[in-house]
Design a protein around this motif. Structure first.
Motif, PDB file in Angstrom:
ATOM      1  N   ALA A 109      60.051 101.844 -11.108  1.00 41.26           N
ATOM      2  CA  ALA A 109      60.530 102.135 -12.459  1.00 41.26           C
ATOM      3  C   ALA A 109      59.772 103.318 -13.051  1.00 41.26           C
ATOM      4  CB  ALA A 109      60.388 100.897 -13.348  1.00 41.26           C
ATOM      5  N   ARG A 110      58.460 103.330 -12.893  1.00 38.99           N
ATOM      6  CA  ARG A 110      57.648 104.427 -13.445  1.00 38.99           C
ATOM      7  C   ARG A 110      57.993 105.762 -12.808  1.00 38.99           C
ATOM      8  NH1 ARG A 110      52.785 101.324 -12.380  1.00 38.99           N
ATOM      9  NH2 ARG A 110      52.138 103.194 -11.289  1.00 38.99           N
ATOM     10  N   ALA A 111      58.431 105.739 -11.537  1.00 39.97           N
ATOM     11  CA  ALA A 111      58.789 106.979 -10.832  1.00 39.97           C
ATOM     12  C   ALA A 111      60.202 107.453 -11.184  1.00 39.97           C
ATOM     13  CB  ALA A 111      58.683 106.774  -9.325  1.00 39.97           C
ATOM     14  N   GLY A 112      60.942 106.650 -11.937  1.00 41.80           N
ATOM     15  CA  GLY A 112      62.295 107.038 -12.316  1.00 41.80           C
ATOM     16  C   GLY A 112      63.346 106.775 -11.253  1.00 41.80           C
ATOM     17  N   LEU A 113      63.079 105.842 -10.355  1.00 49.72           N
ATOM     18  CA  LEU A 113      64.014 105.559  -9.267  1.00 49.72           C
ATOM     19  C   LEU A 113      65.291 104.866  -9.761  1.00 49.72           C
ATOM     20  CD1 LEU A 113      64.761 105.329  -6.237  1.00 49.72           C
ATOM     21  CD2 LEU A 113      63.486 103.170  -6.207  1.00 49.72           C
ATOM     22  N   PHE A 114      65.166 104.002 -10.755  1.00 51.19           N
ATOM     23  CA  PHE A 114      66.285 103.141 -11.112  1.00 51.19           C
ATOM     24  C   PHE A 114      67.255 103.785 -12.093  1.00 51.19           C
ATOM     25  CE2 PHE A 114      63.019  99.665 -10.263  1.00 51.19           C
ATOM     26  CZ  PHE A 114      63.442  99.482  -8.961  1.00 51.19           C
ATOM     27  N   GLU A 115      68.529 103.627 -11.781  1.00 51.33           N
ATOM     28  CA  GLU A 115      69.595 104.012 -12.703  1.00 51.33           C
ATOM     29  C   GLU A 115      69.735 102.950 -13.793  1.00 51.33           C
ATOM     30  OE1 GLU A 115      73.530 105.765 -11.355  1.00 51.33           O
ATOM     31  OE2 GLU A 115      74.093 103.673 -11.703  1.00 51.33           O
ATOM     32  N   SER A 116      69.538 101.689 -13.393  1.00 47.78           N
ATOM     33  CA  SER A 116      69.616 100.591 -14.348  1.00 47.78           C
ATOM     34  C   SER A 116      68.745  99.435 -13.868  1.00 47.78           C
ATOM     35  CB  SER A 116      71.058 100.115 -14.516  1.00 47.78           C
ATOM     36  OG  SER A 116      71.541  99.572 -13.300  1.00 47.78           O
ATOM     37  N   VAL A 117      68.267  98.661 -14.836  1.00 45.83           N
ATOM     38  CA  VAL A 117      67.524  97.434 -14.560  1.00 45.83           C
ATOM     39  C   VAL A 117      68.050  96.363 -15.506  1.00 45.83           C
ATOM     40  CG1 VAL A 117      65.279  96.283 -14.556  1.00 45.83           C
ATOM     41  CG2 VAL A 117      65.437  98.691 -13.859  1.00 45.83           C
ATOM     42  N   GLU A 118      68.611  95.330 -14.920  1.00 46.12           N
ATOM     43  CA  GLU A 118      69.078  94.195 -15.704  1.00 46.12           C
ATOM     44  C   GLU A 118      68.061  93.072 -15.527  1.00 46.12           C
ATOM     45  OE1 GLU A 118      72.989  91.281 -16.016  1.00 46.12           O
ATOM     46  OE2 GLU A 118      72.951  92.871 -14.511  1.00 46.12           O
ATOM     47  N   ILE A 119      67.629  92.481 -16.628  1.00 46.29           N
ATOM     48  CA  ILE A 119      66.655  91.390 -16.596  1.00 46.29           C
ATOM     49  C   ILE A 119      67.366  90.142 -17.101  1.00 46.29           C
ATOM     50  CG2 ILE A 119      64.451  90.533 -17.477  1.00 46.29           C
ATOM     51  CD1 ILE A 119      63.662  93.515 -17.849  1.00 46.29           C
ATOM     52  N   ARG A 120      67.431  89.127 -16.227  1.00 47.16           N
ATOM     53  CA  ARG A 120      68.186  87.915 -16.563  1.00 47.16           C
ATOM     54  C   ARG A 120      67.334  86.679 -16.319  1.00 47.16           C
ATOM     55  NH1 ARG A 120      74.135  88.093 -15.209  1.00 47.16           N
ATOM     56  NH2 ARG A 120      73.932  86.253 -16.525  1.00 47.16           N
ATOM     57  N   PRO A 121      67.315  85.746 -17.269  1.00 46.30           N
ATOM     58  CA  PRO A 121      66.671  84.461 -17.002  1.00 46.30           C
ATOM     59  C   PRO A 121      67.391  83.791 -15.830  1.00 46.30           C
ATOM     60  CG  PRO A 121      67.277  84.654 -19.322  1.00 46.30           C
ATOM     61  CD  PRO A 121      67.895  85.809 -18.599  1.00 46.30           C
ATOM     62  N   TRP A 122      66.622  83.097 -15.014  1.00 45.89           N
ATOM     63  CA  TRP A 122      67.206  82.541 -13.798  1.00 45.89           C
ATOM     64  C   TRP A 122      66.646  81.156 -13.529  1.00 45.89           C
ATOM     65  CZ3 TRP A 122      65.569  81.926  -8.463  1.00 45.89           C
ATOM     66  CH2 TRP A 122      66.646  81.778  -7.565  1.00 45.89           C
ATOM     67  N   ASN A 123      67.489  80.268 -13.035  1.00 45.88           N
ATOM     68  CA  ASN A 123      67.094  78.907 -12.704  1.00 45.88           C
ATOM     69  C   ASN A 123      67.233  78.712 -11.199  1.00 45.88           C
ATOM     70  OD1 ASN A 123      66.404  76.220 -12.858  1.00 45.88           O
ATOM     71  ND2 ASN A 123      68.427  75.555 -13.492  1.00 45.88           N
ATOM     72  N   TRP A 124      66.125  78.494 -10.530  1.00 50.22           N
ATOM     73  CA  TRP A 124      66.116  78.323  -9.074  1.00 50.22           C
ATOM     74  C   TRP A 124      66.394  76.859  -8.764  1.00 50.22           C
ATOM     75  CZ3 TRP A 124      61.590  80.660  -5.778  1.00 50.22           C
ATOM     76  CH2 TRP A 124      61.932  80.616  -4.423  1.00 50.22           C
ATOM     77  N   VAL A 125      67.624  76.540  -8.361  1.00 50.66           N
ATOM     78  CA  VAL A 125      68.029  75.166  -8.140  1.00 50.66           C
ATOM     79  C   VAL A 125      67.952  74.788  -6.658  1.00 50.66           C
ATOM     80  CG1 VAL A 125      69.926  73.510  -8.375  1.00 50.66           C
ATOM     81  CG2 VAL A 125      69.497  75.179 -10.184  1.00 50.66           C
ATOM     82  N   PHE A 126      68.596  75.542  -5.788  1.00 51.54           N
ATOM     83  CA  PHE A 126      68.683  75.182  -4.371  1.00 51.54           C
ATOM     84  C   PHE A 126      67.641  75.919  -3.551  1.00 51.54           C
ATOM     85  CE2 PHE A 126      72.862  74.335  -6.146  1.00 51.54           C
ATOM     86  CZ  PHE A 126      73.064  73.036  -5.701  1.00 51.54           C
ATOM     87  N   ASN A 127      67.075  75.222  -2.573  1.00 46.09           N
ATOM     88  CA  ASN A 127      66.086  75.759  -1.644  1.00 46.09           C
ATOM     89  C   ASN A 127      64.842  76.304  -2.333  1.00 46.09           C
ATOM     90  OD1 ASN A 127      67.611  75.150   0.649  1.00 46.09           O
ATOM     91  ND2 ASN A 127      68.774  77.050   0.448  1.00 46.09           N
ATOM     92  N   ASN A 128      64.510  75.731  -3.475  1.00 43.79           N
ATOM     93  CA  ASN A 128      63.291  76.114  -4.180  1.00 43.79           C
ATOM     94  C   ASN A 128      62.125  75.371  -3.539  1.00 43.79           C
ATOM     95  OD1 ASN A 128      61.148  76.407  -5.940  1.00 43.79           O
ATOM     96  ND2 ASN A 128      62.382  76.174  -7.784  1.00 43.79           N
TER      97      ASN A 128
END
Length: 98
Positions: free
Chosen positions: A75-94
Protein backbone atom coordinates in the motif's frame (compact mmCIF):
# COMPACT_ATOMS: atom_id res chain seq x y z
CA UNK A 1 -12.77 -9.14 15.22
CA UNK A 2 -11.57 -10.37 11.81
CA UNK A 3 -11.22 -8.17 8.75
CA UNK A 4 -10.52 -9.15 5.15
CA UNK A 5 -8.45 -6.85 2.96
CA UNK A 6 -9.43 -7.36 -0.66
CA UNK A 7 -6.75 -5.56 -2.65
CA UNK A 8 -6.60 -5.03 -6.40
CA UNK A 9 -3.27 -4.14 -8.01
CA UNK A 10 -2.97 -1.28 -10.45
CA UNK A 11 -2.64 -2.58 -14.02
CA UNK A 12 0.90 -3.20 -15.26
CA UNK A 13 2.48 -3.01 -11.80
CA UNK A 14 3.84 -6.56 -11.53
CA UNK A 15 7.44 -5.30 -11.40
CA UNK A 16 6.63 -3.03 -8.44
CA UNK A 17 4.93 -5.95 -6.68
CA UNK A 18 8.00 -8.13 -7.13
CA UNK A 19 10.37 -5.38 -5.94
CA UNK A 20 8.36 -4.69 -2.77
CA UNK A 21 7.50 -8.33 -2.06
CA UNK A 22 10.34 -8.98 0.47
CA UNK A 23 9.19 -6.04 2.60
CA UNK A 24 5.55 -7.11 2.27
CA UNK A 25 6.45 -10.67 3.34
CA UNK A 26 8.39 -9.33 6.34
CA UNK A 27 5.38 -7.19 7.29
CA UNK A 28 3.06 -10.22 7.14
CA UNK A 29 5.54 -12.36 9.06
CA UNK A 30 5.57 -9.71 11.79
CA UNK A 31 1.76 -9.76 11.98
CA UNK A 32 1.89 -13.54 12.13
CA UNK A 33 4.39 -13.47 15.00
CA UNK A 34 2.00 -11.13 16.86
CA UNK A 35 -0.91 -13.52 16.23
CA UNK A 36 -2.85 -10.95 14.17
CA UNK A 37 -2.47 -12.53 10.71
CA UNK A 38 -4.94 -15.32 10.04
CA UNK A 39 -4.03 -15.99 6.39
CA UNK A 40 -2.93 -14.18 3.25
CA UNK A 41 -2.06 -14.73 -0.39
CA UNK A 42 -2.23 -13.21 -3.85
CA UNK A 43 -5.06 -13.24 -6.32
CA UNK A 44 -3.89 -14.51 -9.71
CA UNK A 45 -4.76 -13.39 -13.22
CA UNK A 46 -5.53 -15.80 -16.07
CA UNK A 47 -1.79 -16.18 -16.76
CA UNK A 48 -1.03 -17.11 -13.15
CA UNK A 49 0.56 -13.76 -12.27
CA UNK A 50 -0.31 -12.04 -8.98
CA UNK A 51 -2.79 -9.19 -9.48
CA UNK A 52 -4.02 -8.46 -5.97
CA UNK A 53 -4.07 -9.71 -2.40
CA UNK A 54 -6.39 -11.25 0.14
CA UNK A 55 -5.26 -10.68 3.73
CA UNK A 56 -7.30 -11.62 6.79
CA UNK A 57 -6.24 -10.08 10.08
CA UNK A 58 -7.54 -9.64 13.60
CA UNK A 59 -8.04 -6.06 14.75
CA UNK A 60 -10.04 -4.35 17.51
CA UNK A 61 -12.15 -2.32 15.06
CA UNK A 62 -12.41 -1.09 11.47
CA UNK A 63 -10.13 1.90 12.06
CA UNK A 64 -7.37 -0.31 13.46
CA UNK A 65 -7.79 -2.60 10.44
CA UNK A 66 -7.62 0.39 8.05
CA UNK A 67 -4.47 1.67 9.77
CA UNK A 68 -2.89 -1.75 9.41
CA UNK A 69 -3.87 -2.00 5.73
CA UNK A 70 -2.35 1.42 5.07
CA UNK A 71 0.94 0.37 6.69
CA UNK A 72 1.41 -2.63 4.34
CA UNK A 73 4.50 -1.99 2.19
CA UNK A 74 2.47 -2.74 -0.93
CA UNK A 75 0.00 0.00 0.00
CA UNK A 76 2.78 2.44 0.90
CA UNK A 77 4.48 1.75 -2.46
CA UNK A 78 1.27 2.61 -4.33
CA UNK A 79 0.71 -0.88 -5.73
CA UNK A 80 -3.02 -1.07 -5.07
CA UNK A 81 -5.72 0.37 -7.27
CA UNK A 82 -8.24 -0.34 -4.52
CA UNK A 83 -8.43 -1.83 -1.04
CA UNK A 84 -11.73 -3.00 0.36
CA UNK A 85 -11.81 -3.70 4.10
CA UNK A 86 -14.66 -5.95 5.22
CA UNK A 87 -15.52 -7.49 8.58
CA UNK A 88 -15.37 -11.25 8.21
CA UNK A 89 -16.62 -14.26 10.15
CA UNK A 90 -14.50 -17.41 9.82
CA UNK A 91 -17.04 -20.22 10.13
CA UNK A 92 -15.74 -23.29 8.26
CA UNK A 93 -12.29 -24.86 8.64
CA UNK A 94 -11.28 -22.33 11.28
CA UNK A 95 -8.41 -23.95 13.21
CA UNK A 96 -9.29 -21.89 16.29
CA UNK A 97 -12.66 -23.63 16.56
CA UNK A 98 -11.32 -27.16 16.13
Amino acid sequence: MLFAFICKDKPNHLQLRMEVRPNHAAFLNGLNAEGRLKFAGPFLDDDGNPCGSLVVIEARDRQAAADLAASDPYARAGLFESVEIRPWNWVFNNPASA
